[in-house]
Design a protein around this motif. Sequence first.
Motif: not given
Length: 193
Positions: A19, A22-23, A75-77, A79-80
């Motif tokens: 992580t 930004h996620g 439900d998780v942000e 970061d691509w």
Amino acid sequence: MEYTWDVISTPFGAAVGVTGEHGLVWFHLIDGDPQWEIERVSAQLGTVPESSPGSLAELCEQIEEYADGRRREFDVELDWRLIDGFALDALRAVTQIPYGTTASYGEIALVAGRPRAARAVGTACRLTPFSLIVPVHRVVRSDGSVGEYGAHPETKRALLELEGAIAPRPVTRRAARADDAAAEDAFEGALRP
């Protein structure tokens, strides 16, 4: 930017997650030493994440809920940052496949804007930085067969069965052996009062 990593135990095996601010940047089920995954993601990030035991506790809980049938999406942000171009478009299209359903590689290529890029969708699914979280297991061959899931097609089948997207495989009986009868008699004897 600073990144942290953790290893968690899931019903599907051990997993490594990375992580950042930004996620979630990386999440993969692993077979061996987690350091191999850390080296792999470090090369892509250009920095080595710091170990942070417990940092994925919330995600671990969500995966447990998913495995128990109490959760249908995570439900998780995300970061691509480790994926771009058509692969990013394809994986974002994959996130739209509803729980309990499947789509073919060709259907995802169409949704992602390149109708003739079914093989590129397969590559994007294989290289996803978000194993399990982005449901690439829901992408199947055009004939409806399950196809691959990294080195673990049995995991893909199990995930699709869990979601009810495919019927469980029937249990087949193998040919009887001489010691089977003795084992069956002993088992039945143990059940009698």
